[in-house]
Each structure stands twice: as structure tokens, then as C-alpha cells.
Design a protein around this motif. Structure first.
Motif, short mmCIF file in Angstrom:
data_model
loop_
_atom_site.label_atom_id
_atom_site.label_comp_id
_atom_site.label_asym_id
_atom_site.label_seq_id
_atom_site.Cartn_x
_atom_site.Cartn_y
_atom_site.Cartn_z
N ASP A 25 -20.28 -19.50 20.50
CA ASP A 25 -21.45 -20.36 20.33
C ASP A 25 -21.74 -20.73 18.88
N LEU A 26 -20.98 -20.20 17.96
CA LEU A 26 -21.22 -20.50 16.55
C LEU A 26 -20.76 -21.89 16.19
N ARG A 27 -21.49 -22.54 15.32
CA ARG A 27 -21.06 -23.84 14.78
C ARG A 27 -19.87 -23.64 13.86
N GLN A 28 -19.18 -24.74 13.59
CA GLN A 28 -17.96 -24.69 12.81
C GLN A 28 -18.16 -24.06 11.44
N ILE A 29 -19.22 -24.44 10.77
CA ILE A 29 -19.44 -23.94 9.41
C ILE A 29 -19.60 -22.42 9.42
N PHE A 30 -20.23 -21.88 10.46
CA PHE A 30 -20.41 -20.43 10.55
C PHE A 30 -19.09 -19.72 10.87
N ILE A 31 -18.28 -20.34 11.74
CA ILE A 31 -16.97 -19.76 12.06
C ILE A 31 -16.13 -19.65 10.80
N ASN A 32 -16.07 -20.73 10.02
CA ASN A 32 -15.27 -20.73 8.79
C ASN A 32 -15.74 -19.66 7.82
N LYS A 33 -17.05 -19.57 7.63
CA LYS A 33 -17.60 -18.60 6.68
C LYS A 33 -17.38 -17.17 7.18
N LEU A 34 -17.57 -16.96 8.48
CA LEU A 34 -17.39 -15.62 9.04
C LEU A 34 -15.96 -15.16 8.88
N LEU A 35 -15.01 -16.06 9.11
CA LEU A 35 -13.60 -15.71 8.97
C LEU A 35 -13.27 -15.32 7.54
N ILE A 36 -13.80 -16.08 6.58
CA ILE A 36 -13.55 -15.77 5.17
C ILE A 36 -14.13 -14.41 4.80
N ILE A 37 -15.38 -14.16 5.24
CA ILE A 37 -16.04 -12.89 4.94
C ILE A 37 -15.25 -11.73 5.54
N TYR A 38 -14.78 -11.91 6.76
CA TYR A 38 -14.01 -10.87 7.46
C TYR A 38 -12.72 -10.55 6.72
N ILE A 39 -11.99 -11.58 6.33
CA ILE A 39 -10.72 -11.37 5.61
C ILE A 39 -10.96 -10.68 4.28
N VAL A 40 -11.96 -11.14 3.54
CA VAL A 40 -12.28 -10.52 2.24
C VAL A 40 -12.66 -9.07 2.44
N THR A 41 -13.42 -8.78 3.50
CA THR A 41 -13.85 -7.41 3.79
C THR A 41 -12.65 -6.50 4.06
N ILE A 42 -11.71 -6.99 4.84
CA ILE A 42 -10.51 -6.19 5.15
C ILE A 42 -9.77 -5.81 3.87
N PHE A 43 -9.55 -6.79 3.00
CA PHE A 43 -8.83 -6.51 1.76
C PHE A 43 -9.66 -5.64 0.82
N ALA A 44 -10.99 -5.85 0.81
CA ALA A 44 -11.84 -5.06 -0.08
C ALA A 44 -11.84 -3.59 0.32
N TYR A 45 -11.97 -3.33 1.63
CA TYR A 45 -11.96 -1.95 2.10
C TYR A 45 -10.59 -1.29 1.89
N THR A 46 -9.54 -2.06 2.12
CA THR A 46 -8.19 -1.51 1.91
C THR A 46 -7.98 -1.17 0.44
N LEU A 47 -8.43 -2.06 -0.44
CA LEU A 47 -8.33 -1.80 -1.88
C LEU A 47 -9.16 -0.57 -2.27
N ALA A 48 -10.35 -0.44 -1.68
CA ALA A 48 -11.20 0.72 -1.97
C ALA A 48 -10.48 2.01 -1.60
N GLU A 49 -9.77 1.99 -0.45
CA GLU A 49 -9.04 3.20 -0.05
C GLU A 49 -7.89 3.49 -1.01
N LEU A 50 -7.24 2.44 -1.50
CA LEU A 50 -6.17 2.65 -2.48
C LEU A 50 -6.72 3.28 -3.75
N LEU A 51 -7.99 3.02 -4.03
CA LEU A 51 -8.64 3.60 -5.21
C LEU A 51 -9.24 4.98 -4.93
N GLY A 52 -9.08 5.45 -3.68
CA GLY A 52 -9.52 6.80 -3.35
C GLY A 52 -10.88 6.91 -2.70
N LEU A 53 -11.48 5.78 -2.28
CA LEU A 53 -12.80 5.82 -1.65
C LEU A 53 -12.65 5.90 -0.13
N ASN A 54 -13.49 6.71 0.52
CA ASN A 54 -13.44 6.88 1.96
C ASN A 54 -14.40 5.89 2.61
#
Length: 394
Positions: free
Chosen positions: A116-145
Motif C-alpha cells: 500500500d505504500l506510494r512509490q516515493i516511500f518504497i524507494n526511500k524504505l529500500l534505501i534505508i534498509y540497504i544502508v542499515t544492513i551495511f551499517a550493522y554489518t560494518l558495526a559487527e566488523l568493528l566489534g559491536l554486538n
């Protein structure tokens, strides 16, 4: 694009969320960003995990929307089967059985919100999700749980390497042709050290390869295997162990296992599996053979049709396909397949896509423990809007 396709695209959203679009968008951000095991890490209460946080919030607006259930019937059907079966199994398994069933309801609500999300929200949500995945993975590489740590294996915010690798596989095959992002997600799969993901990745590449490109693909695949072996020596050991497994070994495991009659009997048997560990194979492979054998041996006519009940086989079945059959029986297979078909309807090669998804979850129990279907729904809807943008204007 023909008019029929355009007509199907123009159907758009299935409810009237109106001003609630911003609320839904923020709720979904919380869903995709909050660590999967937040309650386990901070409150030591893992039973809350399946709800993640947002389902209870989502129900509030869900109940006041005008809803057209067309397109959601497969997942509602699977939820209905799981919920009824969980009520029957609750005497043996406990309330956790209902929690497993409600995970399907969570998926239904989140997928409904995404569609039900409009296009602009889908695009933004996808970007936020991808950035989050890489941010959390990087945090774990730095030793954060930020999840539940698995030694030196990356887990992102999903709580386990299987969950993270399965999400990475979805992005590799369903996002777009962005080579840079695909490379980053392949790197994440290396970090998870998940042999099942390596196999699914190779299967997917082979599945979508034109036979005319078979020779370069074989070369690339051989190079890929060498890279895996240089990074994770367990994979080469795993391949050797697989080659050493013969039918006599499987039969011996089968003969030594009892037929399980109750949930607690299974848990006791599973917790003692290392006592029966045969060092001719690695523990991971042995655990899978042990688990699969004991589940298959526990089937009778009734349980084959209706299953043993959600949660009967605990949290470590290591195969979403086997879990669905074991917990809800073969009656659950048809709605399950239709769910996968409905969530890949905007991608090309629909039959191949279903095979790919089945390969991802065949040796990974991620269907009930990660944001697997919501991620697939998000990517499918992103493709929907891409098709809509490319449609000719009349």
C-alpha cells in the motif's frame, strides 16, 4: 508493454490508507531497522522476537482501513492452517506454538503495508534498509554486538548468519543489475560463512545462466569456489565430507534414532545429538542429517497430512521447507507455493524465481526467523513501481 500488463500495473494499492501513509512508512522503517533480537539481547526474552515491535502497532491502523484481501489469500490460508494447528498442538508444545503461527500473521500485515505504500516511500524504505544492513554489518566488523553474535561470523541485525545470508541472496538476484551492490552483498555472504548460502548462490547463478555462456560461467564458478576456500576452509572440508557420505552412513543414523511422539522428547533427543556425532563428517552436516532423519522418521499418516504442530521441532530445523511440512503437513504446501508465486509476480522468469527461493530456504531455516518474505515483498513492489514508470503514457 502491452495494455493488459499496464492494466494490471494500474490496479495499484488495495486499501485507502490516505494520511496514514506516513505512519505506515515510519512503522516499516522501525520493522526493517530495529535489530531482530532486540528483546533477546536487552530483555533476555526471546519469545517476543517474532513480533519485532511493529506488528502490534500495525494492527491499530490495520483494523480501521478498508481492505481488499484479493492477492493476500495464500498467506492468510497458510496462517489459518498454522493457527488452527498451533491451537491443537499447544497442549504439547506450549504457547510458543501459537507464537510461531502468529509469525505468518506478522508477514501478512507487513506485506499488506508494503503493497500500500506510494512509490516515493518504497524507494526511500529500500534505501534505508540497504544502508542499515551495511551499517550493522560494518558495526559487527568493528566489534559491536547488534544482533546475536556467532563468533567471527557476520549476522547484521538479523540474529544469525543464515538470516543475513538469505537476505543478501534476495538482494543479489532480485534488486537490479547494479554490479557494485551485488558485489557488496556477495561479500556479506562471505562474512556470514554460511555453506548453504554458497550453494544457493551457485545454484542461482547456474539457474539464470544462458547455456551459451556455460564455459565462462564454469570458469567463474571455479574461481568463486577457490575464493570461498581461501576465505572459509570449512566449505572445502564440507564438500569432501559430502563426498564421503554414503547410503550406509545415512541408514545407520536412521536406524539409531527413535520415532518421536512429543515435543519435549524431540528436544531431549536433539540436545544429545553431539553424543552420537560421527567425526567422518563435520558437525553442521551431521546435525542436518540427524535432524532431517528424526523428523522424517516421526511422520505417520496423520502428521504427514496435518503436521506435528508449529514449534514441535524447536528452533533449529535447518530447512524451511521441511519445517512447513513437518509442522503443518502437506496441506500447507499449496498456499506456501502460491505465496512465493504472488511475491515474485513482477519479476521475469517466475518459475525460476520460485526454484531459486526454494533453494535458498532448502538448507536454511529462515522462513520464520528473519524478514525473509517482507524483504521479498519489498523488492517485488520496488519492481512494480519500476514497471509502472516505464509504462507508456496514454
Amino acid at each position: 508493454m502491452n495494455s493488459n500488463t499496464l492494466a494490471s500495473i494500474d490496479k495499484g494499492r488495495s486499501s485507502n490508507l490516505g494520511r496514514l501513509q506516513y505512519f505506515v512508512f515510519i512503522t516499516l522503517i522501525i520493522y526493517f531497522v530495529v535489530p531482530h533480537h532486540l528483546f533477546t539481547v536487552f530483555l533476555n526474552h526471546s519469545a517476543v522476537k517474532p513480533f519485532d515491535l511493529t506488528v502490534l502497532i500495525s494492527i491499530c491502523f490495520f483494523l480501521i482501513c478498508k481492505i481488499n484481501l484479493k492477492g493476500y489469500l495464500p498467506i492468510l490460508c497458510l496462517f489459518g492452517i498454522y493457527f488452527l494447528r498451533s491451537l491443537i498442538a499447544s497442549n504439547d508444545v506450549g504457547l510458543i506454538s501459537i507464537v510461531y503461527a502468529l509469525k505468518i500473521f506478522e508477514y501478512f500485515i507487513v506485506i499488506f503495508c508494503i503493497k500500500d505504500l506510494r512509490q516515493i516511500f518504497i524507494n526511500k524504505l529500500l534505501i534505508i534498509y540497504i544502508v542499515t544492513i551495511f551499517a550493522y554489518t560494518l558495526a559487527e566488523l568493528l566489534g559491536l554486538n547488534v544482533g546475536l553474535l556467532w563468533g567471527d561470523r557476520a549476522t547484521g541485525h538479523f540474529g544469525g548468519p543464515y538470516e543475513l545470508s538469505s537476505i543478501a541472496l534476495l538482494f543479489i538476484f532480485f534488486l537490479n543489475k547494479n554490479l557494485f551492490l551485488k558485489t557488496l552483498f556477495i561479500f556479506i555472504i562471505f562474512l556470514t560463512g554460511t555453506k548453504a548460502a554458497y550453494i544457493a548462490l551457485l545454484f542461482g547463478l547456474l539457474l539464470f545462466t544462458n547455456i551459451r555462456n556455460l564455459i565462462p560461467i564454469i570458469f567463474i564458478g571455479f574461481t568463486f569456489i577457490l575464493l570461498i576456500n581461501s576465505y572459509d576452509e570449512r566449505f572445502f572440508e564440507f564438500i569432501i565430507n559430502l563426498a564421503n557420505i554414503d547410503i550406509n552412513f545415512v541408514i545407520s543414523v536412521w536406524d539409531n534414532l527413535p520415532k518421536i511422539e512429543s515435543h519435549y522428547e524431540y528436544i531431549d533427543q536433539f540436545n544429545t545429538r553431539e553424543m552420537d556425532f560421527d567425526e567422518t563428517v563435520d558437525l553442521s552436516s551431521f546435525s542436518r542429517i540427524f535432524t532431517y532423519a528424526i523428523i522424517l522418521k516421526s511422520f505417520d499418516i496423520y502428521s504427514l497430512i496435518f503436521g506435528h504442530g508449529p514449534g514441535f521441532f524447536g528452533a533449529a530445523v535447518d530447512s524451511s521447507i521441511l519445517r512447513i511440512v513437518a509442522e503443518a503437513g502437506i496441506v500447507s504446501l499449496l498456499p506456501f507455493i502460491f505465496i512465493l508465486i504472488s511475491l515474485t509476480n513482477n519479476f521475469e522468469n517466475k518459475n525460476k524465481n520460485v526454484l531459486l527461493i526454494l533453494s535458498i530456504i532448502a538448507l536454511s531455516d529462515v522462513f520464520f526467523s528473519a524478514r525473509f518474505l517482507p524483504t521479498l515483498a519489498l523488492l517485488n513492489q520496488y519492481k512494480f513501481y519500476q514497471l509502472k514508470e516505464k509504462a507508456p503514457i496514454k
